[in-house]
Design an enzyme around this catalytic site. Structure first.
Site, short mmCIF file in Angstrom:
data_model
loop_
_atom_site.label_atom_id
_atom_site.label_comp_id
_atom_site.label_asym_id
_atom_site.label_seq_id
_atom_site.Cartn_x
_atom_site.Cartn_y
_atom_site.Cartn_z
N LEU A 108 57.21 41.02 -36.55
CA LEU A 108 58.27 40.32 -37.26
C LEU A 108 57.87 39.95 -38.68
O LEU A 108 58.66 40.07 -39.61
CB LEU A 108 58.65 39.06 -36.46
CG LEU A 108 59.71 38.14 -37.07
CD1 LEU A 108 61.02 38.88 -37.27
CD2 LEU A 108 59.90 36.92 -36.18
N CYS A 159 46.90 48.52 -29.36
CA CYS A 159 45.79 48.72 -30.28
C CYS A 159 45.25 47.39 -30.78
O CYS A 159 44.05 47.24 -31.03
CB CYS A 159 46.21 49.60 -31.45
SG CYS A 159 47.67 49.03 -32.33
N CYS A 181 72.68 32.61 -44.84
CA CYS A 181 71.30 33.13 -44.82
C CYS A 181 70.55 32.63 -46.05
O CYS A 181 70.95 32.89 -47.18
CB CYS A 181 71.32 34.65 -44.79
SG CYS A 181 69.68 35.41 -44.89
#
Length: 615
Positions: free
Chosen positions: A114, A168, A407
């Site tokens: 993220l 990984c 936003c």
């Protein structure tokens, strides 16, 4: 536009790919075969053995090498006359600034966390370059298009935080305790007590590619002449010592990471104590405590049961084993240790990666990219790949949503922070709000025209020291006091992002619901989501998560309202606080903590802003 103009748009396009993993390999291949001539790839990871089952451009001989560079070389073998420029680096490095992004016609994300997605989103907004986002998990996936002023940005809607982690990262570069827990549970516990024939990365030394091509002795097989003490010491030294030593040999991996410390049994348990192990006369065991772990594990006959165990969080001995192993590994990597209770609570399950889903998503990315390059914005779609058909459809297209006027990233709407200005320090604001919740890397905090904090390695030593002193001062005691009604301006020059926070003083907070004693409004907190449980599953380094409830709701809404566009004030039906159309991103990979701390080399001086020299 006709076919010729489409071909011309592809030919002259300059494309930036971020991520060369599962989606990235498929995407680079598809771009090359579709006629793209100028492709740039950024990926900071090196190839691991666990990548080879789905990242088809890589082979065993490539283990330990740069993903971006190997992917380039592999594609040029079958499409030799195109330009592919690889960067083995972190996309958050200061070299990849807004000016760097401006040279591209479109940016294509194949990331696995993220934080990096938010960073790329902000750079694309600042550079006014279209962004095509993507993600997969198992049979599920999605592609979304983000164009400044036309569609919502990546951060316009809430992004829940799932509990899944790239394999990984777990096997090679853990940076959080949860990485150590997953390693101890799904790799070490499974190998010792489950099916020993199951392959995993515990005995693979990925730093030496040549050794990988030779037959390797199974370190977990107990030799006929080995007593329990010898076998236990061999396993301990291998997984906590030699494996980490081998990983350290790959200098490329540790350029921007904290180097781990191998731990051998001799370092933590003297020989005298090792010999006492299991000796009743010299131990502190009581008569009521059995030496054998068999009853605790619910085993009757070790020959029948060992080899078939799976981790159960309600199995006390299994939890104790995982806690001990996770804490030893955490100590080696400089990660804070956790209690038995904490470990039991955060132990999660993970989801299989499916190569076919990556290929489908890569194809959809290229389709949307071509639309963007032709400026055919009206036909751009967000497309979701479903696990189960809906009306005979596995791919569900949805018209992009308009920008969210609330936003704080793309609309600069002020936020509101309720906080006790007499008890809260500036450090609390910077670390818990600005860096964690707002995702800024190198923030500058101003009260009016007074600069009260700045982060960066270009600061003079005395100025940096003054800002450090400010961090531990209460908000109301700062040289430019922050009190109720104050507006803070937060700016990150690397991301070219600025937002404003209105401060409202509040005396009392609910300790259970508001443990930070701060409430940020106008920003949607990530909602933690548990993934579906799978025993012994491996993780994908290129995934986003979507819950079954969210998937079914996407189908329901999209099927009922084909082609409908959501207005800024409207939303799809919600389940709790979760937006049903949203696919969730995975945090932290290896570019998690240490690698995310990048410094801006050329931070421009703010105009008409007073620096505090004497605080």
């Amino acid at each position: 536009m006709g076919p010729d103009s489409e071909a011309e748009a592809i030919k002259r396009a300059k494309v930036l790919m971020v991520g060369a993993g599962g989606i990235g390999c498929e995407l680079l291949k598809t771009l090359a075969l579709s006629g793209f001539q100028d492709i740039h790839i950024i990926d900071m990871d090196t190839i691991e053995v666990s990548n080879l089952n789905r990242q088809f451009l890589f082979r065993q001989k490539h283990v330990g090498q740069s993903k971006a560079k190997v992917a380039r070389d592999a594609v040029l073998k079958f499409v030799p006359h195109i330009n592919i420029t690889p960067y083995h680096a972190n996309v958050k490095d200061s070299d990849f600034n807004v000016d760097f992004f401006k040279q591209f016609n479109v940016v294509l994300n194949g990331l696995d966390n993220l934080d990096a997605r938010r960073h790329v989103n902000r750079l694309c907004l600042a550079a006014e370059v279209p962004l095509v986002e993507s993600g997969t998990t198992g049979f599920l996936g999605q592609v979304t298009v983000h164009i400044k002023g036309r569609t919502e940005c990546y951060e316009c809607q809430q992004k829940p935080t799932p509990k899944t982690y790239p394999v990984c990262t777990i096997t090679s570069t853990p940076s959080k305790f949860i990485h150590c827990v997953v390693w101890a549970k799904d790799l070490l516990f499974a190998k010792l007590f489950g099916d020993k024939s199951q392959e995993n990365d515990l005995f693979v030394r990925s730093s030496d590619a040549s050794d990988l091509e030779k037959p390797m002795e199974d370190i977990f097989e107990r030799g006929p002449d080995e007593d329990p003490e010898q076998y236990g010491k061999k396993i301990y030294d291998h997984v906590f010592g030699y494996n980490i030593e081998a990983a350290l040999a790959n200098e490329e991996t540790w350029k921007n990471r904290r180097r781990p410390r191998p731990t051998f049994l001799r370092d933590v348990l003297p020989e005298k104590l090792i010999l006492q192990n299991g000796n009743l006369e010299k131990s502190c065991l009581t008569d009521n405590l059995s030496l054998s772990v068999m009853p605790s594990l619910g085993l009757n006959n070790p020959q029948e049961d060992i080899g078939s165990l799976t981790f159960d969080k309600d199995d006390q001995m299994a939890v104790e084993f995982v806690t001990a192993a996770a804490n030893i590994r955490a100590s080696s990597f400089g990660i804070p240790l956790h209690s038995l209770f904490d470990t039991k609570g955060i132990a999660g399950n993970i989801v299989h990666a499916v190569a076919t889903t990556n290929a489908i998503i890569a194809g959809l990315i290229v389709i949307e990219t071509i639309k963007v390059l032709r400026a055919d914005f009206e036909n751009c779609r967000m497309t979701y790949c479903l696990e189960h058909p809906s009306r005979k459809m596995l791919l569900m297209p949805v018209e992009p949503f308009e920008p969210n006027k609330s936003c704080y990233v793309c609309s600069e709407t002020p936020l509101l922070l309720e906080v006790n200005t007499r008890n809260t320090t500036l450090r609390d604001i910077v670390e818990k709000i600005v860096k964690v919740k707002l995702g800024m890397n190198l923030p500058m905090v101003m009260q009016g025209t007074t600069l009260i904090y700045e982060d960066g390695d270009d600061l003079e030593e005395d100025v940096a020291a003054n800002y450090a002193l400010n961090l531990d001062k209460k908000l109301a005691d700062l040289p430019a006091p922050v009190t109720s009604g104050t507006m803070l301006t937060i700016e990150d020059f690397q991301q070219e992002l600025k937002c404003h926070i209105n401060i409202k003083h509040r005396d009392d907070f609910d300790e259970e619901k508001e443990p930070d004693r701060m409430v940020l409004s106008g920003w949607t907190a990530p909602e933690k989501v548990d993934t579906a449980k799978t025993n012994g599953a491996s993780t994908s380094a290129d995934r986003q998560i979507i819950t079954e409830a969210a998937e079914s709701k996407v189908v329901e809404v999209a099927a009922a309202m084909p082609g409908a566009k959501r207005k800024p004030s409207a939303t799809l039906e919600r389940k709790g606080n979760q937006e049903v159309h949203e696919v969730l991103s995975v945090p932290g990979n290896d570019d998690d903590d240490d690698n995310d701390l990048v410094l801006l080399d050329d931070c421009p001086e703010p105009n008409k802003k007073l620096r505090l020299q004497h605080l």
